[in-house]
Scaffold this active site. Sequence first.
Site, PDB file in Angstrom:
ATOM      1  N   LYS A 104       0.843  -1.197   0.000  1.00 36.13           N
ATOM      2  CA  LYS A 104       0.000   0.000   0.000  1.00 36.13           C
ATOM      3  C   LYS A 104       0.881   1.251   0.000  1.00 36.13           C
ATOM      4  CE  LYS A 104      -3.512   2.341   2.750  1.00 36.13           C
ATOM      5  NZ  LYS A 104      -4.425   2.292   3.886  1.00 36.13           N
TER       6      LYS A 104
ATOM      7  N   HIS B 200      -5.553 -34.272  17.244  1.00 35.25           N
ATOM      8  CA  HIS B 200      -4.477 -35.166  17.682  1.00 35.25           C
ATOM      9  C   HIS B 200      -3.348 -34.383  18.316  1.00 35.25           C
ATOM     10  CE1 HIS B 200      -6.304 -38.683  15.711  1.00 35.25           C
ATOM     11  NE2 HIS B 200      -6.848 -37.713  14.963  1.00 35.25           N
TER      12      HIS B 200
ATOM     13  N   GLU C 144      10.674  -4.634   4.452  1.00 34.76           N
ATOM     14  CA  GLU C 144      10.777  -6.048   4.073  1.00 34.76           C
ATOM     15  C   GLU C 144      10.388  -6.241   2.601  1.00 34.76           C
ATOM     16  OE1 GLU C 144       9.204  -4.843   6.742  1.00 34.76           O
ATOM     17  OE2 GLU C 144       9.123  -6.297   8.386  1.00 34.76           O
TER      18      GLU C 144
ATOM     19  N   GLU D 134      -4.670  -7.400  15.253  1.00 34.78           N
ATOM     20  CA  GLU D 134      -4.158  -6.082  14.889  1.00 34.78           C
ATOM     21  C   GLU D 134      -5.287  -5.048  14.990  1.00 34.78           C
ATOM     22  OE1 GLU D 134      -0.666  -4.470  12.005  1.00 34.78           O
ATOM     23  OE2 GLU D 134      -2.204  -5.646  11.017  1.00 34.78           O
TER      24      GLU D 134
ATOM     25  N   GLY E  42      -4.780  -2.111   5.404  1.00 30.28           N
ATOM     26  CA  GLY E  42      -3.991  -3.260   4.931  1.00 30.28           C
ATOM     27  C   GLY E  42      -4.678  -4.594   5.162  1.00 30.28           C
ATOM     28  N   ARG E  43      -5.114  -4.830   6.412  1.00 30.41           N
ATOM     29  CA  ARG E  43      -5.706  -6.148   6.721  1.00 30.41           C
ATOM     30  C   ARG E  43      -7.133  -6.285   6.194  1.00 30.41           C
ATOM     31  NH1 ARG E  43      -4.570  -3.039  10.871  1.00 30.41           N
ATOM     32  NH2 ARG E  43      -6.161  -2.306  12.316  1.00 30.41           N
TER      33      ARG E  43
ATOM     34  N   LYS F  64       9.466  -1.192  14.611  1.00 30.43           N
ATOM     35  CA  LYS F  64       9.974  -0.807  13.277  1.00 30.43           C
ATOM     36  C   LYS F  64      11.020   0.292  13.435  1.00 30.43           C
ATOM     37  CE  LYS F  64       5.867  -1.030  10.375  1.00 30.43           C
ATOM     38  NZ  LYS F  64       4.933  -0.197   9.645  1.00 30.43           N
TER      39      LYS F  64
END
Length: 546
Positions: free
Chosen positions: A209, A387, A215, A356, A270-271, A507
């Site tokens: 965005k 399991h 990264e 978030e 973003g999410r 950050k």
Amino acid sequence: MTRIPPLTDLPAWQALKTHHAAIKGLHLRQLFAEDAGRGQRFAAEAAGIYLDYSKNRITADTLRLLVRLAEACGLRERIDAMFSGERINLTEDRAVLHVALRAPASERILVDGIDVVPVVHAVLERMAAFSDQVRSGRWQGHTGRRIRTVVNIGIGGSDLGPVMAYEALRHYSTRDIDFRFVSNVDGTDFKEAVSDLAPEETLFIVCSKTFTTSETLANAHAARQWLLDAMVSSRAVRRHFVAVSTNAEAVAAFGIDPVNMFGFWDWVGGRYSMSSAIGLSTMLAVGADNFRAMLAGLHAMDQHFRRTPFERNLPVLMGLLAVWHANFFDARTMAVLPYDQYLKRFPAYLQQLTMESNGKHVTLAGARADYQTSPVIWGEPGTNGQHSFYQLLHQGTQLIPCDFIGFCQTLNPVAHHHDLLMANLFAQTEALAFGKTTEEARAEGTPDWLSMHRSFEGNRPTNTLLAERLTPHALGALIALYEHSVFTQGVVWQIDSFDQWGVELGKALAQRIMPELQAADRSPLAHDSSTNALIRRYVGIRDTRT
Ligand code: G6Q
């Protein structure tokens, strides 16, 4: 925005506290025994999704009081504000309009007086045209070869939605193109993703965005270098890179032709962006029609959320139940358990969406919340989890509400596997709710000394979500269901579900440490003694590598 008193001062909250004290001792065994119709009464359906919430520790009064709480918190008003483009993301002063991304062309949604629906559809058209070209082989790489692999580079909201949707809709995906996702700045992620690829047949989608995320930029630069190592001419970038971003300038500065950029907008968080151009990889995988079907599913749930009375409103009910468990039963975590292998990344996607959004302790009024906000979300597909960690769900000391998700028709019939899968889903919710008493264990022949170990308290709350089959439409409806449930919770908790200031400090500190790791001289470090020692140790050992 109407000023709402602090949550715990609201009469509706106080009434729920009193009510909780009165009913907390009730067992689901009793609630079901007293009401033969409970399993149908506490159920609702919308956009092809059936929600059975009868196996929660609630009565009709609980529901009434929870709905009253939602009203007292101004949920109706906040829903209207979101859908009408008000700047409900207060701390970032932004509108929150992911619902506009799936609105039909006939709708009008204004942001600052401008209808955004036409631009949304214009981008969708461009995405569809591009994806048709790539899927048909008409889009060729620099050397004239068709694209065989698409690599999505992005992180957080620019990765988790696309990966989840790709995995979820794999059944509908073309097998002519391979899809990979690179997110981590750990070079291993990139290296392993491209090690067996042919650069001349590879297309990178750089999803960011802001187009400033370190990264993603590091991985995009690595990809560019990897391509140019094989192709030499920088003109190759044009045929092998596209970008999805709101930052055209930075995209151009990176060397991607703005013609190959798909835009979205400030008002898409973003999410919440997987139904925007961030979903380009999804569209390339499943085609424009299936992508549109997913948008239709999202829209159907959006409409349901917007228009249905709270008593029958799936996202509202699920959101209020999450509040009920977190704040009144002190449930600190919540499990999401999809009984569908295609949904294996759904819990990871929901972790970001939920935590978030609602992992906050400061209210919109700027006070410290004196109540719990988002629980920790986790989960794995069934039956695998059975399991492993289900032991704790059944007999651990904590109350962990669970969402079970299943489909009535399988996409991959194999002998009687699907019945076996679903038998397990139903059995788990039954066992969690009703358990097994020590008397029942003894009656089965368990010796006295073992009967406590072999008994199950039960009374552990679950929701069951059932849909016909995992189609793009159903996936869309499921995603919007959780998006709006998260919003409902945030409204009750009086927090801003759409900011994420909590990710900033780490950050910023990384940016300070990075030059220290790369400095030629060993100037003194000015962190705390732990961080100083760790950095020195890291650099010392790193530099012994031959
Ligand atoms: C999501 C967050 C965050 C964001 C990533 C990637 O709501 O804002 O996860 O999506 O940090 O950001 P860019 O898309 O700007 O690279």
